[in-house]
Write a protein that holds these residues in place. Structure first.
Motif, mmCIF file in Angstrom:
data_model
loop_
_atom_site.group_PDB
_atom_site.id
_atom_site.type_symbol
_atom_site.label_atom_id
_atom_site.label_comp_id
_atom_site.label_asym_id
_atom_site.label_seq_id
_atom_site.Cartn_x
_atom_site.Cartn_y
_atom_site.Cartn_z
ATOM 1 N N ALA A 1 3.193 0.275 8.970
ATOM 2 C CA ALA A 1 3.754 -0.298 7.746
ATOM 3 C C ALA A 1 4.844 -1.315 8.078
ATOM 4 C CB ALA A 1 4.310 0.805 6.855
ATOM 5 N N ASN A 2 5.690 -0.998 9.050
ATOM 6 C CA ASN A 2 6.748 -1.928 9.445
ATOM 7 C C ASN A 2 6.173 -3.212 10.037
ATOM 8 O OD1 ASN A 2 8.754 -0.191 8.595
ATOM 9 N ND2 ASN A 2 9.079 0.699 10.624
ATOM 10 N N GLU A 3 5.111 -3.079 10.829
ATOM 11 C CA GLU A 3 4.491 -4.262 11.429
ATOM 12 C C GLU A 3 3.898 -5.177 10.363
ATOM 13 O OE1 GLU A 3 1.657 -2.731 14.243
ATOM 14 O OE2 GLU A 3 3.184 -2.331 15.748
ATOM 15 N N ARG A 4 3.352 -4.596 9.310
ATOM 16 C CA ARG A 4 2.731 -5.400 8.254
ATOM 17 C C ARG A 4 3.758 -6.164 7.431
ATOM 18 N NH1 ARG A 4 -1.534 -5.102 5.166
ATOM 19 N NH2 ARG A 4 -0.373 -4.288 3.389
ATOM 20 N N GLN A 5 4.957 -5.638 7.307
ATOM 21 C CA GLN A 5 6.033 -6.255 6.527
ATOM 22 C C GLN A 5 5.554 -6.657 5.127
ATOM 23 O OE1 GLN A 5 7.602 -9.445 8.946
ATOM 24 N NE2 GLN A 5 8.587 -8.017 10.338
ATOM 25 N N ALA A 6 4.810 -5.726 4.488
ATOM 26 C CA ALA A 6 4.267 -5.997 3.155
ATOM 27 C C ALA A 6 4.854 -5.056 2.110
ATOM 28 C CB ALA A 6 2.745 -5.869 3.185
ATOM 29 N N GLY A 7 5.899 -4.326 2.489
ATOM 30 C CA GLY A 7 6.523 -3.404 1.550
ATOM 31 C C GLY A 7 5.741 -2.118 1.360
ATOM 32 N N SER B 1 -4.001 5.098 16.032
ATOM 33 C CA SER B 1 -2.848 4.341 16.530
ATOM 34 C C SER B 1 -2.270 3.495 15.396
ATOM 35 C CB SER B 1 -3.288 3.433 17.677
ATOM 36 O OG SER B 1 -4.126 2.403 17.167
ATOM 37 N N PRO B 2 -1.056 2.972 15.590
ATOM 38 C CA PRO B 2 -0.490 2.084 14.570
ATOM 39 C C PRO B 2 -1.405 0.907 14.247
ATOM 40 C CG PRO B 2 1.237 2.762 16.064
ATOM 41 C CD PRO B 2 -0.066 3.266 16.641
ATOM 42 N N SER B 3 -2.039 0.302 15.274
ATOM 43 C CA SER B 3 -2.919 -0.843 15.000
ATOM 44 C C SER B 3 -4.151 -0.413 14.203
ATOM 45 C CB SER B 3 -3.322 -1.553 16.290
ATOM 46 O OG SER B 3 -4.065 -0.701 17.132
ATOM 47 N N GLU B 4 -4.675 0.779 14.476
ATOM 48 C CA GLU B 4 -5.820 1.279 13.701
ATOM 49 C C GLU B 4 -5.414 1.544 12.254
ATOM 50 O OE1 GLU B 4 -8.452 3.630 17.050
ATOM 51 O OE2 GLU B 4 -6.606 4.568 16.350
ATOM 52 N N ILE B 5 -4.236 2.093 12.057
ATOM 53 C CA ILE B 5 -3.748 2.355 10.702
ATOM 54 C C ILE B 5 -3.527 1.034 9.969
ATOM 55 C CG2 ILE B 5 -1.842 3.299 9.330
ATOM 56 C CD1 ILE B 5 -1.554 5.459 11.547
ATOM 57 N N ARG B 6 -2.968 0.065 10.657
ATOM 58 C CA ARG B 6 -2.755 -1.254 10.054
ATOM 59 C C ARG B 6 -4.088 -1.840 9.581
ATOM 60 N NH1 ARG B 6 -0.363 -3.487 14.079
ATOM 61 N NH2 ARG B 6 -2.057 -4.827 14.734
ATOM 62 N N GLN B 7 -5.126 -1.706 10.401
ATOM 63 C CA GLN B 7 -6.451 -2.195 10.025
ATOM 64 C C GLN B 7 -6.979 -1.450 8.798
ATOM 65 O OE1 GLN B 7 -8.661 -1.706 13.678
ATOM 66 N NE2 GLN B 7 -8.364 -3.843 14.268
ATOM 67 N N LEU B 8 -6.779 -0.144 8.754
ATOM 68 C CA LEU B 8 -7.232 0.655 7.607
ATOM 69 C C LEU B 8 -6.518 0.220 6.327
ATOM 70 C CD1 LEU B 8 -7.357 4.167 9.312
ATOM 71 C CD2 LEU B 8 -9.324 2.897 8.412
ATOM 72 N N ILE B 9 -5.222 -0.048 6.434
ATOM 73 C CA ILE B 9 -4.465 -0.507 5.269
ATOM 74 C C ILE B 9 -5.016 -1.853 4.806
ATOM 75 C CG2 ILE B 9 -2.217 -1.289 4.424
ATOM 76 C CD1 ILE B 9 -0.941 0.720 6.443
ATOM 77 N N GLU B 10 -5.204 -2.755 5.752
ATOM 78 C CA GLU B 10 -5.691 -4.085 5.396
ATOM 79 C C GLU B 10 -7.088 -4.023 4.780
ATOM 80 O OE1 GLU B 10 -5.099 -6.176 9.083
ATOM 81 O OE2 GLU B 10 -2.931 -6.292 8.747
ATOM 82 N N ALA C 1 0.838 -1.194 0.000
ATOM 83 C CA ALA C 1 0.000 0.000 0.000
ATOM 84 C C ALA C 1 0.872 1.242 0.000
ATOM 85 C CB ALA C 1 -0.903 0.014 1.225
ATOM 86 N N LYS C 2 0.307 2.327 -0.538
ATOM 87 C CA LYS C 2 0.957 3.625 -0.473
ATOM 88 C C LYS C 2 0.197 4.444 0.560
ATOM 89 C CE LYS C 2 2.442 7.535 -3.267
ATOM 90 N NZ LYS C 2 2.457 8.097 -4.629
ATOM 91 N N VAL C 3 0.873 4.761 1.663
ATOM 92 C CA VAL C 3 0.269 5.485 2.772
ATOM 93 C C VAL C 3 0.838 6.898 2.780
ATOM 94 C CG1 VAL C 3 -0.069 5.515 5.273
ATOM 95 C CG2 VAL C 3 0.116 3.326 4.071
ATOM 96 N N GLN C 4 -0.060 7.890 2.771
ATOM 97 C CA GLN C 4 0.381 9.280 2.729
ATOM 98 C C GLN C 4 -0.200 10.049 3.908
ATOM 99 O OE1 GLN C 4 -1.236 9.427 -1.295
ATOM 100 N NE2 GLN C 4 0.687 10.370 -1.949
ATOM 101 N N VAL C 5 0.673 10.751 4.599
ATOM 102 C CA VAL C 5 0.260 11.625 5.689
ATOM 103 C C VAL C 5 0.191 13.034 5.117
ATOM 104 C CG1 VAL C 5 0.885 12.556 7.942
ATOM 105 C CG2 VAL C 5 1.312 10.144 7.424
ATOM 106 N N LEU C 6 -0.993 13.626 5.205
ATOM 107 C CA LEU C 6 -1.218 14.966 4.654
ATOM 108 C C LEU C 6 -1.270 15.961 5.796
ATOM 109 C CD1 LEU C 6 -4.256 13.946 2.412
ATOM 110 C CD2 LEU C 6 -1.845 13.768 1.845
#
Length: 84
Positions: free
Chosen positions: A25-31, A68-77, A2-7
């Motif tokens: 992103a680091n926790e997901r280890q998906a590049g 939080s990082p876990s919330e962002i991870r869920q959003l990415i997924e 995924a491409k994650v952008q902080v605006l």
């Protein structure tokens, strides 16, 4: 991947959101790619209703909050599931 952008404008909240996005992103280890956009012309193209905002693969998913990082991870997924 995924491409994650902080605006944002470069404020402390933007920095906090950027750190959380990088951790997720680091926790997901998906590049996943994480980038910060603070050029207001680029930010304006996303048309967020508040800052800081978080976009995943070009779509704004949060505005004015600090997930939080876990919330962002869920959003990415979730965004990856929609694409499949």
């Amino acid at each position: 991947m995924a491409k994650v952008q902080v605006l944002g404008t470069g404020c402390a909240k933007c920095g906090y959101l950027l750190k959380n996005a990088q951790v997720a992103a680091n926790e997901r280890q998906a590049g996943d790619v994480v980038e910060k956009l603070d050029d207001m012309l680029q930010v304006h193209e996303f048309n967020p209703s508040a800052l800081p905002a978080l976009a995943i693969d070009g779509k704004v998913v949060t505005v004015g909050t600090l997930p939080s990082p876990s919330e962002i991870r869920q959003l990415i997924e979730q965004s990856q599931e929609v694409e499949e």
